[in-house]
Design an enzyme around this catalytic site. Structure first.
Site, PDB file in Angstrom:
ATOM      1  N   LYS A   5       0.876  -0.939   0.061  1.00 38.19           N
ATOM      2  CA  LYS A   5       0.144  -0.029   0.123  1.00 38.19           C
ATOM      3  C   LYS A   5       0.963   1.372   0.100  1.00 38.19           C
ATOM      4  O   LYS A   5       0.651   2.157  -0.771  1.00 38.19           O
ATOM      5  CB  LYS A   5      -0.892   0.046   1.427  1.00 38.19           C
ATOM      6  CG  LYS A   5      -1.839   1.096   1.386  1.00 38.19           C
ATOM      7  CD  LYS A   5      -3.095   0.790   2.411  1.00 38.19           C
ATOM      8  CE  LYS A   5      -2.633   0.933   3.980  1.00 38.19           C
ATOM      9  NZ  LYS A   5      -2.641   2.341   4.348  1.00 38.19           N
ATOM     10  N   SER A   6       1.717   1.284   0.747  1.00 36.95           N
ATOM     11  CA  SER A   6       2.805   2.505   1.054  1.00 36.95           C
ATOM     12  C   SER A   6       3.515   2.799  -0.290  1.00 36.95           C
ATOM     13  O   SER A   6       3.439   3.999  -0.559  1.00 36.95           O
ATOM     14  CB  SER A   6       3.511   2.232   2.064  1.00 36.95           C
ATOM     15  OG  SER A   6       3.219   2.562   3.371  1.00 36.95           O
ATOM     16  N   ARG A  10       2.828   5.945  -3.424  1.00 32.11           N
ATOM     17  CA  ARG A  10       3.990   6.714  -3.860  1.00 32.11           C
ATOM     18  C   ARG A  10       4.003   6.547  -5.459  1.00 32.11           C
ATOM     19  O   ARG A  10       4.451   7.457  -6.255  1.00 32.11           O
ATOM     20  CB  ARG A  10       5.221   6.487  -3.118  1.00 32.11           C
ATOM     21  CG  ARG A  10       5.199   6.924  -1.870  1.00 32.11           C
ATOM     22  CD  ARG A  10       5.945   6.137  -0.817  1.00 32.11           C
ATOM     23  NE  ARG A  10       6.065   6.548   0.468  1.00 32.11           N
ATOM     24  CZ  ARG A  10       5.312   6.502   1.503  1.00 32.11           C
ATOM     25  NH1 ARG A  10       4.270   5.851   1.292  1.00 32.11           N
ATOM     26  NH2 ARG A  10       5.351   7.095   2.636  1.00 32.11           N
ATOM     27  N   GLY A  77      -4.859   8.322   5.467  1.00 29.91           N
ATOM     28  CA  GLY A  77      -4.010   9.404   5.930  1.00 29.91           C
ATOM     29  C   GLY A  77      -2.675   9.650   4.964  1.00 29.91           C
ATOM     30  O   GLY A  77      -2.305  10.720   4.876  1.00 29.91           O
ATOM     31  N   ARG A 105      -8.024  13.583  12.180  1.00 33.59           N
ATOM     32  CA  ARG A 105      -6.501  13.070  12.319  1.00 33.59           C
ATOM     33  C   ARG A 105      -5.895  14.388  12.315  1.00 33.59           C
ATOM     34  O   ARG A 105      -6.046  15.333  11.675  1.00 33.59           O
ATOM     35  CB  ARG A 105      -6.308  12.071  11.542  1.00 33.59           C
ATOM     36  CG  ARG A 105      -6.855  10.673  11.902  1.00 33.59           C
ATOM     37  CD  ARG A 105      -6.502   9.775  11.024  1.00 33.59           C
ATOM     38  NE  ARG A 105      -4.944   9.310  10.927  1.00 33.59           N
ATOM     39  CZ  ARG A 105      -4.511   8.388  10.268  1.00 33.59           C
ATOM     40  NH1 ARG A 105      -5.036   7.791   9.391  1.00 33.59           N
ATOM     41  NH2 ARG A 105      -3.045   8.188  10.604  1.00 33.59           N
ATOM     42  N   SER A 149       7.490  10.349  11.424  1.00 34.12           N
ATOM     43  CA  SER A 149       6.501  10.170  10.436  1.00 34.12           C
ATOM     44  C   SER A 149       6.983  10.214   8.951  1.00 34.12           C
ATOM     45  O   SER A 149       7.464  11.105   8.686  1.00 34.12           O
ATOM     46  CB  SER A 149       5.306  10.893  10.387  1.00 34.12           C
ATOM     47  OG  SER A 149       4.412  10.916   9.378  1.00 34.12           O
ATOM     48  N   ASP A 309       2.768   0.045  12.227  1.00 39.24           N
ATOM     49  CA  ASP A 309       1.447  -0.456  12.195  1.00 39.24           C
ATOM     50  C   ASP A 309       1.206  -1.881  12.415  1.00 39.24           C
ATOM     51  O   ASP A 309       0.288  -2.514  12.282  1.00 39.24           O
ATOM     52  CB  ASP A 309       1.446  -0.490  10.156  1.00 39.24           C
ATOM     53  CG  ASP A 309       1.188   0.897   9.792  1.00 39.24           C
ATOM     54  OD1 ASP A 309       0.746   1.764  10.501  1.00 39.24           O
ATOM     55  OD2 ASP A 309       1.689   0.999   8.614  1.00 39.24           O
ATOM     56  N   ARG A 340      -5.791   3.176  18.393  1.00 39.00           N
ATOM     57  CA  ARG A 340      -5.382   1.584  18.545  1.00 39.00           C
ATOM     58  C   ARG A 340      -4.915   1.115  19.891  1.00 39.00           C
ATOM     59  O   ARG A 340      -4.962   0.056  20.106  1.00 39.00           O
ATOM     60  CB  ARG A 340      -4.248   1.587  17.474  1.00 39.00           C
ATOM     61  CG  ARG A 340      -4.703   1.576  15.784  1.00 39.00           C
ATOM     62  CD  ARG A 340      -3.692   1.206  14.990  1.00 39.00           C
ATOM     63  NE  ARG A 340      -4.467   1.143  13.556  1.00 39.00           N
ATOM     64  CZ  ARG A 340      -3.749   1.360  12.610  1.00 39.00           C
ATOM     65  NH1 ARG A 340      -2.497   1.211  12.571  1.00 39.00           N
ATOM     66  NH2 ARG A 340      -4.762   1.235  11.309  1.00 39.00           N
ATOM     67  N   ARG A 382      -6.597  -2.475  10.811  1.00 40.34           N
ATOM     68  CA  ARG A 382      -5.619  -3.215  11.354  1.00 40.34           C
ATOM     69  C   ARG A 382      -6.087  -3.890  12.698  1.00 40.34           C
ATOM     70  O   ARG A 382      -5.659  -4.839  12.941  1.00 40.34           O
ATOM     71  CB  ARG A 382      -4.403  -2.430  11.733  1.00 40.34           C
ATOM     72  CG  ARG A 382      -3.809  -1.641  10.412  1.00 40.34           C
ATOM     73  CD  ARG A 382      -2.169  -1.822  10.286  1.00 40.34           C
ATOM     74  NE  ARG A 382      -1.874  -1.311   8.932  1.00 40.34           N
ATOM     75  CZ  ARG A 382      -1.709  -1.928   7.762  1.00 40.34           C
ATOM     76  NH1 ARG A 382      -1.752  -3.250   7.830  1.00 40.34           N
ATOM     77  NH2 ARG A 382      -1.322  -1.288   6.710  1.00 40.34           N
TER      78      ARG A 382
HETATM   79  C1  S3P Z   1       2.732   5.361   6.181  1.00 43.91           C
HETATM   80  C2  S3P Z   1       3.173   5.718   7.422  1.00 43.91           C
HETATM   81  C3  S3P Z   1       2.981   5.552   8.541  1.00 43.91           C
HETATM   82  C4  S3P Z   1       1.819   4.157   8.453  1.00 43.91           C
HETATM   83  C5  S3P Z   1       0.756   4.378   7.723  1.00 43.91           C
HETATM   84  C6  S3P Z   1       1.573   4.454   6.270  1.00 43.91           C
HETATM   85  C7  S3P Z   1       3.295   5.705   4.765  1.00 43.91           C
HETATM   86  O1  S3P Z   1       2.159   6.633   9.240  1.00 43.91           O
HETATM   87  O2  S3P Z   1       1.323   4.296  10.068  1.00 43.91           O
HETATM   88  O3  S3P Z   1       0.180   3.175   7.478  1.00 43.91           O
HETATM   89  O4  S3P Z   1       2.870   5.154   3.726  1.00 43.91           O
HETATM   90  O5  S3P Z   1       4.110   6.731   4.873  1.00 43.91           O
HETATM   91  P1  S3P Z   1       3.204   7.746   9.881  1.00 43.91           P
HETATM   92  O6  S3P Z   1       4.167   8.407   8.934  1.00 43.91           O
HETATM   93  O7  S3P Z   1       2.011   8.801  10.089  1.00 43.91           O
HETATM   94  O8  S3P Z   1       3.715   7.319  11.193  1.00 43.91           O
END
Ligand code: S3P
Length: 422
Positions: A5-6, A10, A77, A105, A149, A309, A340, A382
């Protein structure tokens, strides 16, 4: 495993900013990433969903178009924070909004640095909706992250593509570096190294940057694989192999912790794929804990960022360790898709575990015979998946409320789980 997903977020955003047409294969099937694609389409990017992947026609780093409507980031987010970085450098106004969870958030963490770069951002007292009046070029900044983060780091680096000069982000604890790796894949020079202060590292880009379209093969999602790995670790007689899974060092801390607790985990066939390490993870269950320790396994400090996560799942695993588990310095967990810490504490207690809640974490007593229960997922993917694993261990039936929320990251979760559990 479906695509990470991350990395998919991107790949889509960076392909949209490139010159030329990119093909993204094994793109995440998650609702979060679908939200990113819809937002990009509203910003004038053409995306075709073909059988071999997504075909994204890049518009160039400054080529997005003002959308007619506010952009809905759903539950995601990452969509909101990374897109805010992209939109900070576009010369128009956009509003980003999302579902009830996302609208609660914290966004000050991106409003501040992007504001310093010259974007004008209005929010609801630091929360979404965000209205972003972009500017081009932006001012480059040298910024030290206040919260650990990857989303904030990435927002600043993406904005840096449209700044005039070098934008540098320094972090105390390294967070996932998928943005840096993907930018390099698309031809951008990203500098990285040790920062001036002891223990800190930095990443920097120099704008105005131009990106070249590429083909991307997204690795399988290690955070999704984690639920299967945990289940295999805990269930008698298991053997599990997951292929083509992403093994980026900033994402595999979970495997090291599980290994520490006595599990046999091996990586095989490691290789680089589009600048990301991938390989096979092989797990043999059940967990044979390093006996004779009745102190809880302690997870705290700098280890938290790399496990963020997986912490609810680790709490479930902890209930099966001799000494249990203690997680501290994890206040961030309270501002994820749900609180969480509260959700994990309530779920584990409902299943008969002895749990102490702290403002910044929790402690779970060890070797608990979990009892099936009704679990409130709080609409958080999650939490739902962590308690599905707990449900496999428990005596009796476990019912997870609002379990469909797993589609936020992993729509195939229950189907795949059924296919591997006897
Ligand atoms: C993520 C970063 C993390 C993670 C989120 C995905 C990302 O959040 O918890 O599920 O893809 O960069 P934070 O960067 O706010 O910790």
């Amino acid at each position: 495993m479906p695509g990470d997903k991350s990395i998919s977020h991107r790949a889509a955003m960076i392909a949209a900013l490139a010159n030329g047409t990119s093909l993204i294969r094994n793109f995440s099937t998650s609702e979060d990433c679908a939200a990113t694609l819809r937002c990009l389409e509203q910003l004038g990017v053409s995306i075709a969903r073909k059988s071999d992947g997504l075909v994204i026609k890049g518009v160039g780093a400054r080529g997005l178009r003002a959308p007619k409507e506010p952009l809905d980031c759903g539950n995601s987010g990452t969509t909101m924070r990374l897109l805010a970085g992209v939109l900070a450098g576009q010369d128009f106004e956009t509003t980003l909004t999302g579902d009830e969870s996302l609208r609660s958030r914290p966004m000050q963490r991106i409003i501040e640095p992007l504001g310093m770069m010259g974007a004008e951002i209005h929010s609801n007292d630091g929360r979404p909706p965000l209205t972003i009046r972009g500017r081009n070029p932006l001012r480059p900044i040298d910024y030290e992250l206040l919260v650990s983060s990857a989303q904030v780091k990435s927002a600043i680096l993406l904005a840096g593509l449209n700044a005039r000069g070098q934008t540098k982000v320094t972090e105390q604890t390294p967070t996932r570096d998928h943005t840096e790796r993907m930018l390099r894949w698309f031809g951008v020079t990203v500098e990285e190294g040790d920062a001036f202060k002891e223990g800190q590292t930095f990443a920097a880009v120099t704008g105005p940057a131009s990106l070249t379209a590429r083909e991307v093969l997204v690795p399988g999602d290690i955070s999704s694989a984690a639920y299967f790995i945990a289940a295999a670790a805990l269930l008698e007689g298991s053997l599990l192999e997951t292929a083509n899974v992403g093994l980026n060092p900033s994402r595999v801390a979970f495997l090291s912790v599980v290994k520490l607790s006595g599990l046999t985990v091996n990586f095989q066939d490691m290789r680089e794929q589009c600048n990301e390490p991938v390989g096979i993870v092989r797990v043999e269950g059940p967990l044979t804990t390093k006996e004779s320790t009745d102190t809880p396994l302690m997870i705290n400090g700098e280890r938290i960022a790399g496990l963020i996560d997986e912490l609810p799942l680790l709490a479930v695993i902890g209930s099966q360790l001799v000494g249990g588990i203690e997680i501290r310095d994890a206040r961030e967990l309270r501002v994820k898709e749900s609180d969480r810490i509260a959700a994990t504490v309530a779920g584990l207690r409902a299943m008969n575990a002895e749990v102490e809640e702290f403002e910044d974490g929790l402690r779970v007593a060890g070797r608990t015979r979990l009892r099936g229960a009704r679990i409130d997922s709080r609409g958080d993917h999650r939490i739902a998946m962590s308690f599905a694993v707990a449900g496999l261990l428990a005596e009796g039936e476990t019912e997870i409320e609002d379990a469909e929320c797993v589609s936020v990251s992993f729509p195939e979760f229950f189907e795949l789980l059924e296919s591997v559990v006897e």
